[in-house]
Design an enzyme around this catalytic site. Structure first.
Site, mmCIF file in Angstrom:
data_model
loop_
_atom_site.group_PDB
_atom_site.id
_atom_site.type_symbol
_atom_site.label_atom_id
_atom_site.label_comp_id
_atom_site.label_asym_id
_atom_site.label_seq_id
_atom_site.Cartn_x
_atom_site.Cartn_y
_atom_site.Cartn_z
ATOM 1 C CG ASN A 1 -5.488 -63.108 -100.497
ATOM 2 O OD1 ASN A 1 -5.426 -62.716 -101.649
ATOM 3 N ND2 ASN A 1 -6.640 -63.359 -99.886
ATOM 4 C CG HIS B 1 -1.403 -60.243 -101.401
ATOM 5 N ND1 HIS B 1 -0.579 -61.262 -101.800
ATOM 6 C CD2 HIS B 1 -1.728 -59.562 -102.536
ATOM 7 C CE1 HIS B 1 -0.424 -61.209 -103.128
ATOM 8 N NE2 HIS B 1 -1.102 -60.192 -103.590
ATOM 9 C CD GLU C 1 0.892 -60.968 -107.047
ATOM 10 O OE1 GLU C 1 0.624 -62.067 -106.527
ATOM 11 O OE2 GLU C 1 0.448 -59.881 -106.599
ATOM 12 C CE LYS D 1 -10.715 -62.605 -105.330
ATOM 13 N NZ LYS D 1 -9.740 -62.319 -104.258
ATOM 14 C CG HIS E 1 -3.135 -55.355 -99.170
ATOM 15 N ND1 HIS E 1 -4.098 -56.340 -99.087
ATOM 16 C CD2 HIS E 1 -2.828 -55.248 -100.482
ATOM 17 C CE1 HIS E 1 -4.338 -56.804 -100.303
ATOM 18 N NE2 HIS E 1 -3.583 -56.163 -101.153
ATOM 19 N NE ARG F 1 -9.675 -66.261 -106.336
ATOM 20 C CZ ARG F 1 -10.282 -65.861 -107.453
ATOM 21 N NH1 ARG F 1 -11.446 -66.377 -107.811
ATOM 22 N NH2 ARG F 1 -9.749 -64.933 -108.211
ATOM 23 C CD GLU G 1 -10.276 -64.500 -101.384
ATOM 24 O OE1 GLU G 1 -9.824 -64.246 -102.503
ATOM 25 O OE2 GLU G 1 -10.164 -63.749 -100.407
ATOM 26 N NE ARG H 1 -31.533 -57.040 -114.928
ATOM 27 C CZ ARG H 1 -32.420 -56.512 -115.772
ATOM 28 N NH1 ARG H 1 -32.391 -56.839 -117.046
ATOM 29 N NH2 ARG H 1 -33.328 -55.681 -115.322
ATOM 30 C CE LYS I 1 -6.108 -65.676 -109.693
ATOM 31 N NZ LYS I 1 -6.019 -64.222 -109.776
ATOM 32 C CG HIS J 1 0.194 -55.338 -105.641
ATOM 33 N ND1 HIS J 1 -0.400 -55.350 -104.399
ATOM 34 C CD2 HIS J 1 0.164 -56.629 -106.086
ATOM 35 C CE1 HIS J 1 -0.793 -56.587 -104.113
ATOM 36 N NE2 HIS J 1 -0.458 -57.375 -105.125
HETATM 37 P P1 NAD Z 1 -1.493 -51.435 -114.961
HETATM 38 O O1 NAD Z 1 -2.655 -52.051 -115.593
HETATM 39 O O2 NAD Z 1 -1.637 -50.068 -114.406
HETATM 40 O O3 NAD Z 1 -0.280 -51.440 -116.008
HETATM 41 C C1 NAD Z 1 0.939 -50.819 -115.658
HETATM 42 C C2 NAD Z 1 1.422 -49.851 -116.760
HETATM 43 O O4 NAD Z 1 1.979 -50.596 -117.824
HETATM 44 C C3 NAD Z 1 0.327 -49.003 -117.351
HETATM 45 O O5 NAD Z 1 0.773 -47.674 -117.403
HETATM 46 C C4 NAD Z 1 0.135 -49.581 -118.746
HETATM 47 O O6 NAD Z 1 -0.259 -48.631 -119.681
HETATM 48 C C5 NAD Z 1 1.504 -50.098 -119.073
HETATM 49 N N1 NAD Z 1 1.558 -51.243 -119.989
HETATM 50 C C6 NAD Z 1 0.709 -52.288 -120.027
HETATM 51 N N2 NAD Z 1 1.160 -53.218 -120.880
HETATM 52 C C7 NAD Z 1 2.310 -52.740 -121.405
HETATM 53 C C8 NAD Z 1 3.255 -53.265 -122.327
HETATM 54 N N3 NAD Z 1 3.139 -54.496 -122.815
HETATM 55 N N4 NAD Z 1 4.319 -52.490 -122.670
HETATM 56 C C9 NAD Z 1 4.480 -51.260 -122.124
HETATM 57 N N5 NAD Z 1 3.640 -50.734 -121.208
HETATM 58 C C10 NAD Z 1 2.564 -51.465 -120.865
HETATM 59 O O7 NAD Z 1 -0.897 -52.336 -113.772
HETATM 60 P P2 NAD Z 1 -0.928 -53.910 -113.496
HETATM 61 O O8 NAD Z 1 0.183 -54.142 -112.549
HETATM 62 O O9 NAD Z 1 -0.988 -54.689 -114.739
HETATM 63 O O10 NAD Z 1 -2.331 -54.136 -112.764
HETATM 64 C C11 NAD Z 1 -2.591 -53.575 -111.492
HETATM 65 C C12 NAD Z 1 -4.056 -53.693 -111.181
HETATM 66 O O11 NAD Z 1 -4.417 -55.076 -111.182
HETATM 67 C C13 NAD Z 1 -4.462 -53.152 -109.824
HETATM 68 O O12 NAD Z 1 -5.549 -52.300 -109.967
HETATM 69 C C14 NAD Z 1 -4.853 -54.386 -109.024
HETATM 70 O O13 NAD Z 1 -5.864 -54.113 -108.086
HETATM 71 C C15 NAD Z 1 -5.321 -55.312 -110.110
HETATM 72 N N6 NAD Z 1 -5.279 -56.733 -109.767
HETATM 73 C C16 NAD Z 1 -6.419 -57.464 -109.949
HETATM 74 C C17 NAD Z 1 -6.435 -58.822 -109.655
HETATM 75 C C18 NAD Z 1 -7.672 -59.629 -109.930
HETATM 76 O O14 NAD Z 1 -7.716 -60.805 -109.546
HETATM 77 N N7 NAD Z 1 -8.648 -59.078 -110.588
HETATM 78 C C19 NAD Z 1 -5.283 -59.446 -109.170
HETATM 79 C C20 NAD Z 1 -4.139 -58.674 -109.006
HETATM 80 C C21 NAD Z 1 -4.150 -57.322 -109.302
HETATM 81 MG MG MG Z 2 -1.257 -59.362 -105.639
#
Ligand code: NAD
Ligand code: MG
Length: 373
Positions: free
Chosen positions: A258, A261, A198, A156, A265, A254, A250, A134, A240, A278
Site C-alpha cells: 500500500n 496508497h 504500480e 483479493k 486514496h 502485506r 494482510e 460457497r 507481489k 488510480h
Molecule cells: P479496468 O478493469 O476498468 O480496465 C480499464 C479499461 O481497459 C476498461 O475499459 C477495459 O475494458 C479496457 N481494457 C482492458 N484490457 C484491454 C486491452 N488489452 N486493450 C484495450 N482495452 C482494454 O481497470 P484496471 O485498472 O485494470 O483495474 C482497476 C480495478 O482493479 C479497480 O476496481 C481496483 O479496485 C482493482 N484492483 C484490485 C486489486 C486486487 O488486489 N484485487 C489490486 C489493484 C486494483
Molecule cells: Mg493500487
C-alpha cells in the site's frame, strides 16, 4: 528472476512462477501469444466440469478469437457472460445478474470462471467465484498492465458498496494466472502508464534494480518493447508473490504493497474519482509518502526527488491538486487502512526498502503535503 522456470511451448517462450500458498498454491504464466494455450494449461492442472468466460464485449472482441478455440479443443466449450465496462460493474447488483446467468447455465461446484479483462472483471469474477455455491475455481487472464502486475495476483476479490470501494469481498485465490504480454498492444496509453505507477511502486518497496531499469529504459517501455515488458511484469509479479506468501491475509507485512496508497486514496476520494486514474493518484501519493519519509527522518531528500524524476519521465502526474490539508487528513482517517484513529504509513528508507510506521504525527503529514504543492 531466478524464481522463474523458463518453459518452451511450441515456439513460444514462457515463464512460470509458482506462488506457494500450501493447498492454495498456483502458477502465474507469463509469455507472448499464449492465450490459445489456456485450455491446455487448465487441463494440466485441474478438471473443470465446464468453463465460463466473464468479460466486457470490447475485450471479447479483441481477444475472444485467440482464447475460445483453444478452450473448445481442450473440451471446455466456454459459456460467455458479458458485463458493462467501468467500476460500476463491481457491484452486488451486477454480481446477482451474473449468478442468475450461471444458474440458468446449470453451473455446479466444479464449473470454472475465467476472468478476461482488467481489474474490474478480475475483482468481480473473483468475488463471484468466492461466493457461488460457497466457492468455485477461477482463473485470471489479466489484460491491463495494472491487472497483470497487481490485481490478478494475491486473491483479493471485492465489489464496491455505495459507501466505499471494495467494502464487500473475500480472499479467494485463483487456480491459475495467465499473462499474455501481447494484450497490452491495444491498451490505451493512459491506462498503461497508470499501471506503470504500480510497477514503480514495486521498485520502491523491494527492488532498486527494477527502479534503475525503469529509469534507464523509459523509452523502450513506453514503446512496449516486449523484452522490457516481460522483465518488468515478471519482476513485479515475483515481488507481489513473495509478499503474499509471507502474509496472505494482510495481517501486517502485506501492507507494504500500500505504499503511497493512503495519500493516493485521499486524492481519489476528494476529487470524486473523476480526475485521476488510480495509478495517476498513486503517482502523486508516492511522492507525498516519500516526502513524509523525509519529514520523519527515514530518508534523505534524494529519495522523493528521484521518485519524482522517474514519474515525470513516464509523464505521470507529480503535483497534488489543490486540496486542503485538513480535508486530506480527515479523509485518511476514514480510509479503511487506518485503524484506531492512528495514521499508519508505509515509509521509504531507500529505494528498494520500506517500513510500516504506526502513529505518524499529523504535523509531519501536513508538512509533507506542503512540500508537494
Ligand atoms: P479496468 O478493469 O476498468 O480496465 C480499464 C479499461 O481497459 C476498461 O475499459 C477495459 O475494458 C479496457 N481494457 C482492458 N484490457 C484491454 C486491452 N488489452 N486493450 C484495450 N482495452 C482494454 O481497470 P484496471 O485498472 O485494470 O483495474 C482497476 C480495478 O482493479 C479497480 O476496481 C481496483 O479496485 C482493482 N484492483 C484490485 C486489486 C486486487 O488486489 N484485487 C489490486 C489493484 C486494483
Ligand atoms: Mg493500487
Amino acid at each position: 528472476m531466478d524464481r522463474f522456470i523458463t518453459l518452451k511451448i511450441i515456439d513460444v517462450l514462457m515463464k512460470r512462477l509458482n506462488i506457494d500458498l500450501g493447498e492454495r498454491s498456483y502458477d502465474i504464466l507469463i509469455g507472448r501469444n499464449i492465450l490459445p494455450q489456456v485450455g491446455e494449461f487448465i487441463s494440466k492442472r485441474f478438471e473443470p466440469s465446464r468453463s465460463i468466460i466473464i468479460t466486457h464485449p470490447s475485450v471479447r472482441n479483441l481477444f475472444g478469437e485467440k482464447l475460445e478455440p483453444g478452450l473448445v479443443n481442450a473440451g471446455y466449450s466456454p459459456g460467455i457472460i458479458e458485463i458493462p465496462e467501468g467500476e460500476i460493474s463491481k457491484s452486488l447488483q451486477q454480481a446477482e445478474l451474473v449468478y442468475d446467468r450461471m444458474l440458468e447455465m446449470n453451473c455446479d461446484r466444479k464449473s470454472t470462471l475465467i476472468a478476461l479483462g482488467g481489474g474490474v472483471v478480475g475483482d468481480l469474477t473473483g468475488f463471484i467465484a468466492a461466493t457461488y455455491q460457497r466457492g468455485i475455481p477461477f482463473i485470471q487472464i489479466p489484460t491491463t498492465l495494472l491487472s497483470q502486475v497487481d490485481s490478478s495476483v494475491g486473491g483479493k476479490t471485492a465489489v464496491n458498496h455505495p459507501r466505499g470501494k471494495n467494502m464487500i469481498g473475500a480472499f479467494h485465490q485463483p487456480k491459475l494466472v495467465v499473462v499474455d504480454l501481447d494484450t497490452l498492444q491495444t491498451l490505451p496509453k493512459n491506462e498503461f502508464k497508470a499501471g506503470l505507477a504500480e510497477v514503480i511502486k514495486y521498485g520502491i518497496i523491494a527492488d532498486e534494480k527494477l527502479f534503475t531499469f525503469l529509469e534507464n529504459n523509459t523509452k523502450e517501455i513506453l514503446s512496449l518493447n516486449r523484452d522490457c515488458l516481460q522483465y518488468i511484469i515478471e519482476t513485479s509479479c515475483a515481488i507481489k508473490a513473495k509478499v503474499v506468501e509471507k502474509d496472505e491475509r494482510e495481517n501486517r507485512h502485506r501492507m507494504i504493497l500500500n505504499f503511497g496508497h493512503t495519500f493516493g486514496h485521499s486524492i481519489e476520494t476528494l476529487t470524486n474519482y473523476t480526475e485521476y486514474l488510480h495509478g495517476e493518484a498513486l503517482a502523486i501519493g508516492m511522492i507525498q509518502a516519500a516526502w513524509l519519509s523525509v519529514e520523519t527522518g527515514e530518508c534523505s531528500e534524494d529519495v522523493p526527488i528521484r521518485i519524482t524524476n522517474l514519474l515525470k519521465k513516464f509523464n505521470l502526474p507529480v503535483h497534488s491538486p489543490n486540496l486542503k490539508s485538513e480535508d486530506v487528513i480527515s479523509s485518511m482517517y476514514h480510509d479503511k487502512k487506518t485503524t484506531h484513529n492512528k495514521l499508519r504509513f508505509i515509509l521509504v528508507k531507500n529505494i528498494g526498502s520500506v517500513e510500516i510506521v504506526d502513529d505518524v504525527p499529523e504535523l509531519a503529514v501536513k508538512a509533507a503535503l506542503n512540500k508537494n504543492h
